[in-house]
Design an enzyme around this catalytic site. Structure first.
Site, mmCIF file in Angstrom:
data_model
loop_
_atom_site.group_PDB
_atom_site.id
_atom_site.type_symbol
_atom_site.label_atom_id
_atom_site.label_comp_id
_atom_site.label_asym_id
_atom_site.label_seq_id
_atom_site.Cartn_x
_atom_site.Cartn_y
_atom_site.Cartn_z
ATOM 1 N N ASN A 82 0.953 -1.316 0.062
ATOM 2 C CA ASN A 82 0.208 -0.018 -0.094
ATOM 3 C C ASN A 82 0.867 1.348 0.156
ATOM 4 O OD1 ASN A 82 -2.292 -1.577 2.485
ATOM 5 N ND2 ASN A 82 -2.397 -1.557 0.502
ATOM 6 N N ARG A 85 1.550 4.371 -2.717
ATOM 7 C CA ARG A 85 0.591 5.185 -3.117
ATOM 8 C C ARG A 85 -0.325 5.791 -2.056
ATOM 9 N NH1 ARG A 85 -0.622 0.508 -3.680
ATOM 10 N NH2 ARG A 85 -2.503 -0.613 -3.339
ATOM 11 N N CYS A 205 -6.550 -2.683 -9.460
ATOM 12 C CA CYS A 205 -5.365 -2.007 -9.527
ATOM 13 C C CYS A 205 -4.404 -3.207 -9.003
ATOM 14 C CB CYS A 205 -5.308 -1.007 -8.547
ATOM 15 S SG CYS A 205 -6.217 0.494 -9.116
ATOM 16 N N CYS A 360 -2.015 -16.722 -12.200
ATOM 17 C CA CYS A 360 -1.482 -15.333 -12.290
ATOM 18 C C CYS A 360 -1.295 -14.662 -11.094
ATOM 19 C CB CYS A 360 -2.882 -14.395 -13.114
ATOM 20 S SG CYS A 360 -4.221 -14.056 -12.181
#
Length: 402
Positions: A82, A85, A205, A360
């Site tokens: 985190n 940003r 995101c 993924c």
């Protein structure tokens, strides 16, 4: 709806203390703020849904501006990823609830601010009660179910909804359901997006990435719009969608209008179901069996590890981007292929005579690729829930989590 803060009588507003004149001197000398406007900010209340990338700059600047009461809804904890940003948090608060981290920083900026904490997941059972006491609601979320929930609750409560969203190098901002001084109520979120996109179509995101400074730009725009609404000054983004391209350093606008054919919002609904998101119960217990309608199986990392140790030898299809492989790799990986290629039907090299394990970063993109494989006729396809990040957390702690 109660009288907007900008329209309330001065005798309803708290007076400024001696210390306020020094703290807010740069506001007081602005003609459009002054002592009266600062008293309105002091007597105002704002609810921020989320303390992430957007909520961080928003909360910092609302507290610094002198908003008297700030509510925050969040149930997450601060993670090291985190900090790139979410500037309201720091290294010293990793592992702590985001609400506690944010409150400490807000009170450090403005000890006179009242901070209300709601350590819950906002849903249809609690949204109206949580939003009701506040003058303005700011949407700092990153998922469609909560965006529609916040919008509908604001419509039912007749409250302005200050919207922002971010992805990679692009951001959006607007103001929904706002009635400016002397004007008419503007459009709301459903006038822009009547229906949510299909699940998985828009990556989060966490999967797609985001430039660290981008939420700072959009969050500051949201803070600006919030202060203007509280003061009753300027022209808000109501009726306009502001689009920001960080790579091109360009802003542009789209006009928004109320849709006369938009369905009436008269109650809150099940927004997870509305957005096609699997229920918590479904997502919490992945098994080796395909979910109804999906055609592929889901397996968690511990189950996958046990099966691999027991001799299971699937063809492993890692659908992350090539640059992501530089961060972390599976030791047992056979192939990496962008999931867009798989979805587009480019299946060269993917065998049909072996089980396929698709993975993924966190499991979202691989689920889409698994759907595409099943649609192409593959019969033994399994999605690794949680992806390589969950594998790193639970199976190989030496791997990088990103």
């Amino acid at each position: 709806m109660s009288t907007p803060i900008w329209a309330r009588n001065l005798d309803e507003l708290p007076p400024l203390e001696d210390a306020d004149y020094a703290r807010y001197s740069r506001h007081l000398i602005l003609e459009d703020v002054g002592v009266e406007g600062q008293r309105r900010l002091k007597g105002s209340s704002v609810l921020c849904v989320g303390t992430g990338g957007l909520g961080s700059p928003l909360l910092l600047y609302l507290a610094a501006a002198g908003v008297g009461r700030i509510g925050i809804v969040d149930f997450d904890v601060v993670d090291e990823s985190n900090l790139q940003r979410q500037v309201i948090h720091g290294s010293g608060t990793v592992g702590r609830p985001k609400l506690e981290s944010a409150r400490a920083r807000i009170l450090d900026i403005n000890p006179a601010c009242r901070v209300d904490l709601y350590p819950v997941a906002l849903d249809s059972s609690n949204a109206l009660d949580i939003l009701a006491p506040y003058d303005v609601v700011v949407d700092g979320t990153d998922n469609f179910p909560t965006r529609y929930l916040v919008n509908d609750a604001c419509v039912l409560l007749d409250k302005p909804n200050v919207y922002g969203s971010i992805f990679k190098f692009e951001g959006q901002a607007s103001v929904f359901n706002h009635t400016p001084p002397g004007g008419e109520r503007g459009p709301h979120y459903r006038d822009l997006y009547p229906e949510p996109p299909p699940p998985g179509l828009v990556p989060s995101c966490a999967e797609g990435g985001v430039l660290g400074v981008l939420p700072g730009v959009i969050g500051c725009i949201q803070a600006t719009e919030t202060l203007k609404i509280l003061l009753g000054k300027g022209s808000s983004l109501s009726g306009r969608l502001l689009l920001y391209d960080a790579l091109g350093m360009k802003f542009r606008e789209l006009r928004l209008r109320r849709d006369p054919n938009s369905p009436r919002i008269d109650k809150l609904i099940d927004y997870q179901e509305f957005c096609g998101v699997p229920s918590a119960a479904e997502g919490a217990s992945p098994t080796d069996h395909a979910h109804q309608g999906e055609g592929f199986a889901r397996i968690d990392v511990l189950q996958a590890k046990a099966r691999l140790d027991g001799g299971w030898r699937p063809f492993v299809l890692d659908v992350r981007k090539p640059h992501e492989l530089e961060i972390s790799r599976f030791s047992f990986m056979d192939l990496q292929r962008a999931h867009e290629d798989v979805i587009a039907g480019k299946l060269d090299g993917i065998p049909r005579d072996r089980p396929i394990l698709v993975t993924c970063k966190v499991g979202g993109r691989s689920a889409k690729a698994a759907e595409a494989l099943v649609a192409a006729g593959y019969t033994d396809v399994t999605n690794l829930e949680g992806g390589i990040n969950e594998w790193a957390r639970q199976v190989e702690p030496g791997m990088h989590v990103y």
